[in-house]
Design a protein around this motif. Structure first.
Motif, PDB file in Angstrom:
ATOM      1  N   ALA A   9      24.438  -9.134  20.164  1.00  0.00           N
ATOM      2  CA  ALA A   9      24.283  -8.502  21.348  1.00  0.00           C
ATOM      3  C   ALA A   9      23.399  -7.378  21.223  1.00  0.00           C
ATOM      4  CB  ALA A   9      25.727  -7.608  21.841  1.00  0.00           C
ATOM      5  N   SER A  79      35.258 -14.650  31.304  1.00  0.00           N
ATOM      6  CA  SER A  79      34.553 -13.497  31.252  1.00  0.00           C
ATOM      7  C   SER A  79      35.313 -12.351  31.299  1.00  0.00           C
ATOM      8  CB  SER A  79      33.510 -13.640  32.292  1.00  0.00           C
ATOM      9  OG  SER A  79      32.859 -12.287  32.382  1.00  0.00           O
ATOM     10  N   GLN A 121      37.625  -8.967  24.010  1.00  0.00           N
ATOM     11  CA  GLN A 121      36.830  -9.495  23.065  1.00  0.00           C
ATOM     12  C   GLN A 121      38.109 -10.392  22.282  1.00  0.00           C
ATOM     13  OE1 GLN A 121      33.602  -8.418  20.325  1.00  0.00           O
ATOM     14  NE2 GLN A 121      35.113  -8.151  18.908  1.00  0.00           N
ATOM     15  N   HIS A 126      33.996 -14.491  26.388  1.00  0.00           N
ATOM     16  CA  HIS A 126      32.367 -14.463  25.844  1.00  0.00           C
ATOM     17  C   HIS A 126      31.667 -13.295  26.238  1.00  0.00           C
ATOM     18  CE1 HIS A 126      33.433 -18.804  25.257  1.00  0.00           C
ATOM     19  NE2 HIS A 126      34.020 -18.991  26.641  1.00  0.00           N
ATOM     20  N   ASN A 127      32.156 -12.321  26.874  1.00  0.00           N
ATOM     21  CA  ASN A 127      31.131 -11.181  27.360  1.00  0.00           C
ATOM     22  C   ASN A 127      32.120  -9.972  27.935  1.00  0.00           C
ATOM     23  OD1 ASN A 127      31.509 -12.066  30.273  1.00  0.00           O
ATOM     24  ND2 ASN A 127      30.361 -13.726  29.705  1.00  0.00           N
ATOM     25  N   ASN A 129      32.287  -7.875  31.261  1.00  0.00           N
ATOM     26  CA  ASN A 129      31.725  -8.093  32.548  1.00  0.00           C
ATOM     27  C   ASN A 129      32.070  -6.702  33.128  1.00  0.00           C
ATOM     28  OD1 ASN A 129      30.898  -8.657  35.236  1.00  0.00           O
ATOM     29  ND2 ASN A 129      31.578 -10.927  35.100  1.00  0.00           N
ATOM     30  N   ILE A 154      30.156  -8.831  21.360  1.00  0.00           N
ATOM     31  CA  ILE A 154      30.069  -9.681  22.415  1.00  0.00           C
ATOM     32  C   ILE A 154      29.086  -9.087  23.567  1.00  0.00           C
ATOM     33  CG2 ILE A 154      31.887 -11.336  22.161  1.00  0.00           C
ATOM     34  CD1 ILE A 154      33.365  -9.887  24.316  1.00  0.00           C
ATOM     35  N   PRO A 155      28.084  -9.836  24.178  1.00  0.00           N
ATOM     36  CA  PRO A 155      27.404  -9.372  25.181  1.00  0.00           C
ATOM     37  C   PRO A 155      27.977  -8.605  26.277  1.00  0.00           C
ATOM     38  CG  PRO A 155      26.787 -11.661  24.773  1.00  0.00           C
ATOM     39  CD  PRO A 155      28.071 -11.219  24.204  1.00  0.00           C
ATOM     40  N   ASP A 177      22.826  -6.864  27.958  1.00  0.00           N
ATOM     41  CA  ASP A 177      22.391  -8.144  27.460  1.00  0.00           C
ATOM     42  C   ASP A 177      21.963  -8.883  28.857  1.00  0.00           C
ATOM     43  OD1 ASP A 177      22.834  -8.159  24.398  1.00  0.00           O
ATOM     44  OD2 ASP A 177      24.681  -7.414  25.543  1.00  0.00           O
TER      45      ASP A 177
END
Length: 316
Positions: A9, A79, A121, A126-127, A129, A154-155, A177
């Motif tokens: 990230a 997400s 997380q 996965h991210n 948002n 994470i992104p 990201d």
């Protein structure tokens, strides 16, 4: 565009000094707020409210793993979506109107927002948002910094309406990201009529260019998960109010033909659309099909519904 190469990230690469400089610069803007193109110029730190109605603490409606986003964001575990209260747009057809217009939610601290990120997380998301983040950028940056110290890795997804100030986006460079802006309108007059903001189209175009400069085209790893890049959303509106041809032409010719775009068919009349007869119906099958075909005509092929939805198999 896919890649099997692992990618950290972006915010993990910032030094503490760089991060703190960004936090300080972002909060400084709140003293004479110009976070977004509305340029309210109110001192939010001293308790004055502008169009977004938010002061200096994060204002959050809800959070949790979300499985209704684009497949490269959702993956297997969802997400990690955080819905921020209020908005810098005032769309008359807003589907989240209880949040964006009525302010459903509450103030929390940056430490609490950081804990939410860590929770998401730890839930396997996965991210992170960030939904409707534009008017809360300083609070978000500070919260990401705190969460990084607690192990966030994470992104970060910046999920916005596309009405962005370049100066704010530049502060976000190295933190975000995945940018996921809407490109709502090709006509400023229609944007002002239906979303109550001036010069939407020019600001959205500049924002997309800056976002793409920072992160490039969307990169999807070997597991099918987006890790970095630009993902553009375009909601098809009745009677071509969104101006789809001008939107996709700009993306293809001035951003990249490899832009990942979600042309969305989920419009439904709500909030105040009873006052606007031209918006007070769902779109037709032909309106949506025409929009996708126009995108194909301009050379865009990374179209979400053609890649992931069996409903639109006829194009494959």
């Amino acid at each position: 565009m896919s890649s099997s190469k692992a990618q950290n990230a972006a915010y993990l690469n910032l030094s503490d000094k760089e991060f703190n400089q960004k936090i300080e610069k972002a909060f400084e803007i709140l003293k004479n707020c110009a976070l977004c193109p509305r340029n309210c110029h109110v001192d939010r730190i001293s308790g004055k409210k502008g169009a977004c109605k938010v002061l200096i603490k994060p204002y959050v409606s809800s959070w949790g793993p979300h499985f209704g986003e684009e497949a490269p964001l959702v993956g297997r575990y969802g997400s990690g979506t955080i819905f921020f209260g209020f908005c810098n747009l005032s769309c008359v057809y807003c589907q989240n109107w209880t949040i964006s217009h009525l302010g459903e939610g509450e103030e929390i601290s940056c430490d609490e927002l950081a804990q939410v990120m860590i929770f998401l997380q730890n839930s396997g998301c996965h991210n992170i948002n960030l939904v409707t983040p534009t008017h809360q950028v300083p609070q978000i940056i500070k919260s990401i910094y705190i969460a990084r110290e607690q192990g966030l890795r994470i992104p970060i997804v910046y999920n916005s309406g596309g009405y962005e100030a370049i100066e704010t986006l530049r502060i976000l460079d190295g933190i975000i990201d995945i940018y996921m802006p809407d490109f709502k309108y090709a006509d400023n007059a229609l944007a002002e009529k239906y979303s109550k903001v001036k010069n939407y189209t020019e600001f959205a175009k500049k924002a997309l260019k800056e976002m793409h400069r920072q992160v490039g085209d969307l990169i999807i790893n070997a597991e099918g998960i987006a890790v970095r890049g630009l993902l553009v959303r375009h909601l098809v509106l009745p009677n071509n109010i969104a101006g789809t041809e001008e939107v996709v032409k700009f993306i293809a010719e001035e951003i990249s033909k490899d832009t990942y775009i979600n042309i969305m068919d989920q419009y439904r009349p709500c909030w105040q659309t009873d006052k606007y007869p031209e918006l007070n119906r769902t779109i037709t099958h032909k309106e949506f099909e025409d929009a996708v075909n126009i995108a194909l005509k301009y050379g865009l092929t990374r179209i979400d519904c053609l890649i992931y939805s069996k409903r639109y198999y006829r194009w494959l």
